[in-house]
Design an enzyme around this catalytic site. Structure first.
Site, PDB file in Angstrom:
ATOM      1  N   ASP A  22      -0.178   5.162   0.941  1.00 20.43           N
ATOM      2  CA  ASP A  22      -0.452   6.167   1.963  1.00 20.43           C
ATOM      3  C   ASP A  22      -0.516   5.537   3.350  1.00 20.43           C
ATOM      4  OD1 ASP A  22      -0.701   8.048  -0.092  1.00 20.43           O
ATOM      5  OD2 ASP A  22      -2.827   7.575  -0.352  1.00 20.43           O
ATOM      6  N   GLU A  34      10.918  10.615  25.820  1.00 22.13           N
ATOM      7  CA  GLU A  34      11.560  10.548  27.131  1.00 22.13           C
ATOM      8  C   GLU A  34      13.008  10.089  26.984  1.00 22.13           C
ATOM      9  OE1 GLU A  34       9.315   8.378  30.017  1.00 22.13           O
ATOM     10  OE2 GLU A  34       7.425   9.347  29.512  1.00 22.13           O
ATOM     11  N   ASP A  86       0.872  -1.155   0.000  1.00 18.26           N
ATOM     12  CA  ASP A  86       0.000   0.000   0.000  1.00 18.26           C
ATOM     13  C   ASP A  86       0.921   1.220   0.000  1.00 18.26           C
ATOM     14  OD1 ASP A  86      -2.436   1.571   0.421  1.00 18.26           O
ATOM     15  OD2 ASP A  86      -1.631   1.905   2.431  1.00 18.26           O
TER      16      ASP A  86
END
Length: 397
Positions: A19, A323, A17
């Site tokens: 997108d 983090e 695929d």
């Protein structure tokens, strides 16, 4: 998350695929819809993404009209919004790992196809901005070239036919539930790379679910393995982040045993937090996982660093966060100081853990991997990156 159960699958070709699988179109879609809906006094907040993910343009437009109760016809919306999208396609970036995967399969002469619900013209325009992509795919099929789009299997079956490969010998790589359903219906193997995060229940029918293209192991499917992992790490194109250190969830020292910067007496390291505001593009562009690199504090120095991006499944964060863990002993906190990061490598995908102890153990394993890797010339050279030594005014220290 894998449902492969260790069985080696043999495939001859790969169907992608586009997108959300190879291209980071989500950000462009969000920006265009935000601008478009203002015209009708509406506000796009992304929560309706599930209703349009993986659907053909006409179906997506109809869903938007219904969700926002817009006073326009589907054809009208498409005619108004299509030029807005075409103006933005030049800005779409490849998702992390996409170029690496395409190049790897091309170098090993693995047949590849693109099968997208987007119109053929749109596909051609998007990939034209990515060097070598058009030449890599021997077959390209758009949603306007088949009678029924995903979740119908037609587009994948047509791709397999043009590749001259049996459907059962094809591997599909998809990001949306309709795409996974289509691949299943076509009788193909399918690896899902979910674009709808924290909704993995929608992908249970995939043969395997991975966090990002970094985590694909071609050898599982009988394809040539990657040979670019070094000491348990993957070299990535360096990227840069900077921002003031802020107080986070308060679990560093209290829960994980990793000081947060508040109580740093006799500690070995410090877990910092960067504010979410201003990092939307970074958070959307890079997949969740554990990375490493170098951290610079203008008044203190440059340090080894390992960091997580994601939702931290064990604590079920409501927002995606960054983090960094600076692998150094500090005698005082440094909240408010500007932290600059050069991220140079990838260790593993984000994962959940059955116990707090197993989470803590894995965090310290990540630290060991990062410390060892950063001593290699391949990564140590980035300690001299001028970006780490600049102050907020742009002057080098």
């Amino acid at each position: 998350m894998s449902t492969v159960n260790g069985l080696k699958k043999l495939v001859s070709g790969v169907i992608f695929d586009l997108d959300g699988t190879l291209l980071n179109t989500d950000g462009i879609v969000n920006e265009v819809l935000k601008v478009f809906l203002v015209k009708y006094g509406k506000q796009w907040d992304g929560r309706e993404a599930l209703n349009i993910a993986g659907k053909a343009p006409f179906e997506s437009a109809a869903a938007i009209i219904q969700d926002y109760d817009l006073p326009c016809a589907t054809d009208q919306l498409i005619s108004e919004i299509t030029p807005m999208f075409f103006d933005q396609w030049c800005k779409i970036k490849a998702l992390p790992g996409a170029n690496r995967l395409i190049k790897h399969l091309r170098n090993h002469s693995v047949p590849m196809a693109l099968a997208s619900n987007s119109p053929r013209k749109s596909i051609e325009t998007k990939i034209s901005y990515h060097k070598g992509w058009k030449e890599s795919f021997s077959v390209i099929i758009g949603g306007d070239e088949v009678r029924t789009t995903k979740p119908s299997p037609e587009i994948f079956l047509e791709a397999a036919s043009k590749l001259k490969i049996e459907p059962s010998n094809c591997l599909v790589i998809e990001d949306s539930p309709p795409g996974v359903m289509a691949a299943n219906a076509a009788g193909m193997y399918v690896v899902a790379v979910p674009s709808l995060r924290k909704q993995t229940d929608l992908y249970v029918s995939a043969n395997e679910v991975i966090n990002s293209l970094f985590d694909l192991r071609p050898e599982k499917w009988g394809l040539p393995p990657f040979e670019d992992w070094v000491e348990g790490t993957l070299v990535i194109d360096p990227w840069h982040i900077r921002g003031p250190v802020t107080k986070g969830y308060g679990r560093g020292s209290k829960v994980l045993g990793i000081p947060t910067g508040v109580h740093l007496d006799h500690c070995l390291s410090s877990l910092a937090n960067l504010p979410i505001e201003g990092y939307a593009n970074v958070l959307s562009e890079y997949p969740s996982g554990v990375y490493f690199g170098w951290a610079g504090l203008a008044t203190r120095g440059i340090y080894k660093m390992v960091m997580s991006i994601g939702w931290n499944p064990y604590f079920n964060n409501s927002e995606k966060t960054i983090e960094p863990w600076l692998l150094h002993k500090f005698d005082e906190d440094f909240y408010g100081e500007e932290l600059r990061l050069v991220v140079v490598g990838y260790i593993r995908p984000e994962a959940n853990f059955p116990t707090l102890e197993s989470l803590v153990e894995k965090i310290h394993d990540d630290r060991k991997v990062a410390e060892k890797a950063l001593d290699l010339p391949l990564f140590s050279k980035y300690k001299d990156d001028p970006y780490l030594k600049e102050s907020s005014s742009g002057e080098q220290k």
